[in-house]
Design an enzyme around this catalytic site. Structure first.
Site, mmCIF file in Angstrom:
data_model
loop_
_atom_site.group_PDB
_atom_site.id
_atom_site.type_symbol
_atom_site.label_atom_id
_atom_site.label_comp_id
_atom_site.label_asym_id
_atom_site.label_seq_id
_atom_site.Cartn_x
_atom_site.Cartn_y
_atom_site.Cartn_z
ATOM 1 N N LYS A 76 -1.024 -64.757 -14.973
ATOM 2 C CA LYS A 76 -1.470 -66.190 -15.076
ATOM 3 C C LYS A 76 -2.237 -66.323 -13.835
ATOM 4 O O LYS A 76 -1.505 -65.931 -12.779
ATOM 5 C CB LYS A 76 -0.587 -67.189 -15.510
ATOM 6 C CG LYS A 76 -0.833 -68.680 -15.465
ATOM 7 C CD LYS A 76 0.180 -69.406 -16.059
ATOM 8 C CE LYS A 76 -0.250 -70.872 -16.259
ATOM 9 N NZ LYS A 76 0.573 -72.003 -16.680
ATOM 10 N N SER A 151 -0.125 -74.638 -20.873
ATOM 11 C CA SER A 151 -1.190 -74.304 -19.764
ATOM 12 C C SER A 151 -1.507 -72.704 -19.783
ATOM 13 O O SER A 151 -2.516 -72.355 -19.234
ATOM 14 C CB SER A 151 -1.089 -74.869 -18.245
ATOM 15 O OG SER A 151 0.090 -74.190 -17.961
ATOM 16 N N SER A 175 4.493 -75.083 -21.145
ATOM 17 C CA SER A 175 3.494 -74.213 -20.986
ATOM 18 C C SER A 175 3.585 -72.647 -21.234
ATOM 19 O O SER A 175 2.380 -72.051 -21.049
ATOM 20 C CB SER A 175 2.792 -74.389 -19.473
ATOM 21 O OG SER A 175 2.296 -75.601 -19.254
#
EC number: 6.3.5.7
Lengths: 483, 475, 95
Positions: A76, A151, A175
């Protein structure tokens, strides 16, 4: 090969059925083919990737390999990675090449894993749909009209589309779990403090926690073995002996007490999601688990409490983005204050600015007690709810989100509607508990639905055990989108 | 109208740790810009603070010395404001639960002792430095100082004059250097004072509106700034004006204070507990461990000097203005067994000379053993006071012992009765007029005769003996 | 409760985010919607409840006072918007 799990790749690499360079090359080719349509990855560096793969092969040849040496992954874009652009989904950091690596990245590098690229995300991890990215929305591989969740939407979409066998993610209010659910993959957010936050760009420091997203619970366990561990550079990292998260995977579920919170099955839960969760519970019952009803009465309050605490912490965490030492600086300004104000107005997206302003307000003079302190008290009530519930059960089951993935654009104009969809995930972060999402079926419109497993503090091995046994009896996690 | 002055001080004490409060960067002063700023001080995305144990120990040390409450649970908070030398956009400080709670510090004003209440002391990080020299019309930021540990020591508004404020600041400066927690270097900013000053009509219970003078880095500026500010406030009020709450800066060149920001521009710091740092929890053992390393404190040592060496309270106070002074005194006193005499020499001749030369005791050319050598010779009568001062001057410039100077310069006091008798007889014979006057009851005439003897002895005759023998001979 | 234009201007100023006059109205509406949600908290009686700042009830670990960092100025300033002679440059600061 591309469909393989982490576990399978590990075996293939060990048996020399495939080399790390071959694997990396194959994944990069798939990324080249599919990523333009999905927008899951934002930064690639073929040279670095292949160099890391070659190093992994050399390490395998030299005989000092870790189980995951040579296994590719994506990070990420929130984890600082030395030499890689670490953009955090923001214009503010779009030119930021990190001079240092996060603890999580160091651990993956030390295991010999090969970074394929950096995954798209909601800007500074603020969002539930991955529409809040400077790089544009990520598409759900199951249906490109749908959001992938957020997210960690890029991470989840990448694993679902088999652009990578595993991805790192972070979870501040859902997330990891919510995008895993929407993309039909498995993801776990460990107990707060299990994975070091050092080098993970902070959104809400008392809630943020890193974790893996992969196809299976077993893969998550293997990956957590790499990611988790004490780090003295993070004062909130928990000092505990290293554990093998795969150790309980195969344990039978007979006698397991699963709690169903009545508040998670009340008004607001879509019927198709309810159907899928009930089916999953039935499967676990069939394996000998005992179902008890529990209550988490303050669930509804997790939304206001979270949307006070997280923005408050974020408002301070994001003050460092001021155009002085790194990152974006506005091109024109007449003085220092204007340099700050224009840099931050231009460098941050709308949702980030909104949350900074909410956080600034709730901490400002005269409002602290009414908002921030009140939210912290409610946080205690929520943690107490779980404490009481775990006296009656080993794990708690429920939905991850009230509906399957909604359409891109459907809620982006209405932040409050977006926030309300976080109802089943926020309280886990507020309490600091571990939570995971496991593929459990499909909605009426064919989009994946995940089952949420919430464990008591430090019970990741047990949760992974429940998930693994579930996956031994089902094949939802084996289904992949047609691309 | 008669006005009463009310002053409270906030002092930033830089702690002399090797590394910074939240990272392993060096705190050494004077390095090239930004070479001692790690990712933590630069506030790179994702970095986290880890607290330095030495900071906690030094804070406890000060707390114990102030007889203060040590808060066994204390909490770091973020103080939010934007400034280019504050890289995170917030300063990690302590707000509701500081490590050190209420305590006291005794100061000496003239010859009077006064107890000043200390409200609290908390741990926090220093900011970097803004360099305003012209860089293409811009300001340069050096973050080497960022993250240097500070203790902010806050007093109650207990001081009633600039002199008291300076006495308090000096006493605190003495204490922190005495405890070895601060190098005390005010020029390098290791000890910085903010003064909250207000005035009120005598007898009025409530305080007047205060103005805060920021960042005073010498005792002289502290005194000048407060005195100027007091006069300015009184003048303003007597002219019918009002005092507005404000933060002001002192300009040493003009000797005036000027407005930095008004109350309207006051910051809203939005303090909240720092989620990156858990509460600091101290056990009784943690505190006992620090307590076991505490030195004898200035107050305790002062009392002991009075009791053990018989020096006056005033002398004892002067001798304990720094650990160096106290140790110097004690060496001399022990070596000579002459506490009072040692105190007189150190507070008298030595202090005056140091002051004249602008030297600190550490740079004094006469070390304690050499001064002791001098004191011994005064005590045993070898040297008169006058000769002793001559020897002192010699010790200042020559690396000799007192005895070596006496030998070299032939300064030994003559106490041989025979020799003095001879000189006395000669003086009596040569000055019949003075003898007559003395016998007629004019006491002063004896001094003239004694002067003659001293002159004949080139100042070396023991003056007391000369007097005695003169009286015998003239009786 | 609801926020005013002045509140928006004040928090934008505190947060150092430029909000143009054209944006104030929309920002105000969105913030008021969010605070409508947040206000739900006020209905709950939290008397006697200890605020929870951290997920775990543990105390801070301390590190030894040792210098472990070395100079990496060049690498760290490679990503800086404007530097000169080792200093980060910003528009003139007026005290």
């Amino acid at each position: 090969m591309i469909e393989a799990t982490l576990k399978e790749l590990s075996v293939q690499l060990a048996n020399k059925d495939v080399s790390a360079v071959e694997l990396a090359t194959a994944y990069l080719a798939r990324i080249d083919a599919l990523n333009p349509a999905l927008n899951a990855l934002v930064t690639l560096d073929r040279e670095r990737t292949l160099a890391a793969a070659a190093a992994a092969d050399a390490r395998r040849a030299a005989g000092d390999a870790h189980a995951l040496t040579g296994v590719p992954l994506v990070h990420k874009d929130i984890f600082c990675q030395q030499g890689w652009k670490t953009g955090c989904g923001s214009k503010m950091l779009d030119n930021f090449v990190s001079p240092y690596s996060a603890h999580v990245v160091e651990r993956c590098d030390a295991a010999g894993m090969v970074t394929l690229g950096r995954a798209n995300m909601d800007e500074f991890a603020m969002g539930s749909s991955n529409e809040n990215s400077f790089h544009g929305a990520v598409k759900n591989p199951w249906d490109t009209a749908a959001i992938p969740g957020g997210s960690s939407g890029g991470s989840a979409a990448a694993v679902a589309a088999r652009l990578a066998p595993v991805a790192t993610g972070t979870d501040t209010g859902g997330s990891i779990r919510q995008p895993a659910s929407h993309c039909g993959i498995t993801g776990i957010k460990p107990t707060y403090g299990v994975v070091s936050r050092f080098g993970m760009v902070a959104y809400a420091s008392s809630l943020d926690q890193g974790g893996p997203l992969a196809q299976t619970a077993e893969d998550c366990a293997l990956m957590l073995n790499v990611m988790a561990g004490f780090d003295k550079r993070d004062s909130t990292s928990v000092e505990r002996a290293a554990e093998d998260y795969t150790r309980e995977l195969d344990k039978p579920l007979a006698g397991l007490k699963v709690g169903l919170p009545r508040e998670y099955f009340a008004e607001g839960l879509a019927p198709d999601v309810a159907r899928v969760i009930e089916g999953a519970v039935a499967e676990l019952k069939a394996q000998g688990a005992e179902v008890v009803e529990v209550s988490l009465p303050n669930t509804q309050l997790s939304i206001p409490a979270y949307y006070v605490i997280a923005p408050a912490e974020a408002s301070a965490n994001l003050s460092r983005f001021d155009g002085v030492r790194y990152g974006y600086r506005a091109p024109e300004y007449k003085d220092l204050v204007e340099m700050y104000e224009k840099t931050r107005a231009q460098g941050f997206g709308e949702e980030v600015k909104r949350r900074i302003m909410v956080g600034t307000y709730v901490l400002s003079h005269g409002y602290y007690d009414a908002y921030y302190l009140k939210a912290q008290k409610i946080r205690r009530l929520i943690a107490n709810d779980f404490k009481a519930a775990f006296e009656r059960c080993d794990v708690i089951l429920g939905p991850v989100a009230p509906t399957a993935a909604f359409n891109i654009g459907e809620k982006s104009g209405d932040p409050v509607q977006m926030y309300l969809s976080d109802i089943y995930t926020l309280s886990v972060n507020l309490a600091g508990l571990p939570g995971m999402s496991v593929p459990a079926g499909f909605a009426d419109n064919g989009r994946p639905i995940g089952l949420q497993i919430i464990g008591n503090y430090f019970s990741e091995a047990k949760m992974l055990n429940v998930a693994h046994r579930f996956q031994c009896a089902t094949d939802w996690h084996r289904r992949a989108p047609a691309l | 109208m008669k006005w009463e002055v009310v002053i409270g001080l906030e002092v930033h004490v830089q702690l002399n740790t090797a590394s910074k409060i939240f990272s392993g960067s060096s705190t050494a002063f004077g390095a090239e810009p930004n070479t001692q700023a790690s990712v933590v001080e630069l506030a790179f995305p994702g970095v986290l603070p880890v607290l330095n144990r030495a900071v906690v120990d030094k804070a406890i040390r000060l707390g114990l010395a102030l007889n203060a409450t040590i808060n066994k649970k204390n909490v770091f908070a973020r103080k939010n404001y934007f400034y280019p030398d504050l890289p995170k956009g917030y300063q990690i400080s302590q707000m509701d639960l500081p490590i050190v709670g209420p305590g006291t510090l005794t100061i000496l004003v003239g010859e009077e002792e006064k107890v000043i209440r200390v409200t609290r002391a908390h741990m926090e990080e220093d900011a970097g430095k803004s360099l305003h020299e012209d860089f293409q019309g811009m300001t340069g930021i050096d973050l080497n100082r960022a993250g240097t540990p500070l203790l902010e020591v806050v007093s109650e508004p207990d001081m009633r004059s600039a002199e008291e404020a300076v006495a308090y600041a000096r006493a605190l400066h003495t204490l922190v250097t005495w405890l070895g927690i601060c190098d005390g270097n005010m020029q390098e900013g290791s000890f910085r004072v903010d003064a909250n000053v207000s005035v009120r009509p005598f007898g009025q219970a409530e305080f007047g509106t205060r103005r805060e003078i920021k960042n005073l880095n010498s005792f002289r500026f502290l005194e000048q700034a407060i005195k100027y500010e007091i006069q300015w406030q009184i003048d303003t009020l007597e002219d019918g004006g009002r005092i507005e709450q404000a933060t002001v800066l002192f300009d040493p060149d003009s000797g005036e204070t000027r407005m930095m920001r008004s109350k309207e521009d006051a910051h809203d710091y939005r303090y909240f507990p720092d989620p990156d740092l858990l509460p600091v929890v101290l056990s009784d053992d943690d505190i006992a461990r620090v307590a076991a390393t505490m030195p004898e404190l200035p107050g305790q040592m002062k009392a002991r000097f009075v009791a053990e060496y018989g020096v006056s309270a005033y002398d004892a106070a002067l001798l304990t203005t720094s650990l160096a002074h106290a140790e110097y005194f004690e060496q001399v006193a022990r070596a000579t067994g002459q506490g009072k005499l040692a105190a007189n020499w150190i507070n008298g001749e030595l202090a005056a000379r140091l002051n004249r030369e602008g030297l600190e005791l550490a740079a004094c050319p006469i070390d304690a053993p050499r001064l002791a050598g001098l004191v011994v010779r005064v005590a045993d009568g070898t040297l008169s006071n006058k000769l002793a001062k001559q020897v002192f001057d010699a010790l200042w410039v020559d690396a000799l012992s007192a005895d070596e100077v006496i030998e070299r310069d032939g300064l030994k006091q003559v106490s041989d009765v025979g020799a003095i008798e001879k000189m006395v007889e000669e003086a009596i014979a040569a000055n019949p007029k003075a003898v007559e006057e003395f016998r007629a009851g004019k006491e002063k005439a004896l001094n003239a005769l004694a002067g003659q003897v001293m002159k004949a002895s080139k100042g070396k005759a023991n003056p007391a003996q000369v007097q005695d023998i003169l009286r015998q001979k003239l009786a | 409760m609801s926020l005013t234009h002045q509140d928006v201007a004040r928090i934008a100023q505190l947060a150092r985010i430029e909000v143009t006059d054209a944006q104030v109205e929309a920002t105000l509406a969105q913030l008021n919607n969010i605070f409508g949600l947040i206000e739900q908290m006020q209905a709950v009686d939290t008397t006697g409840i200890e605020p929870m700042a951290h997920p775990q009830d543990v105390s801070l670990r301390l590190r030894d006072d040792v210098v472990t960092e070395t100079d990496h100025r060049e690498a760290y300033q490679a990503v800086a918007p404007q530097v000169e002679k080792g200093l980060f440059l910003v528009p003139k600061v007026i005290e």
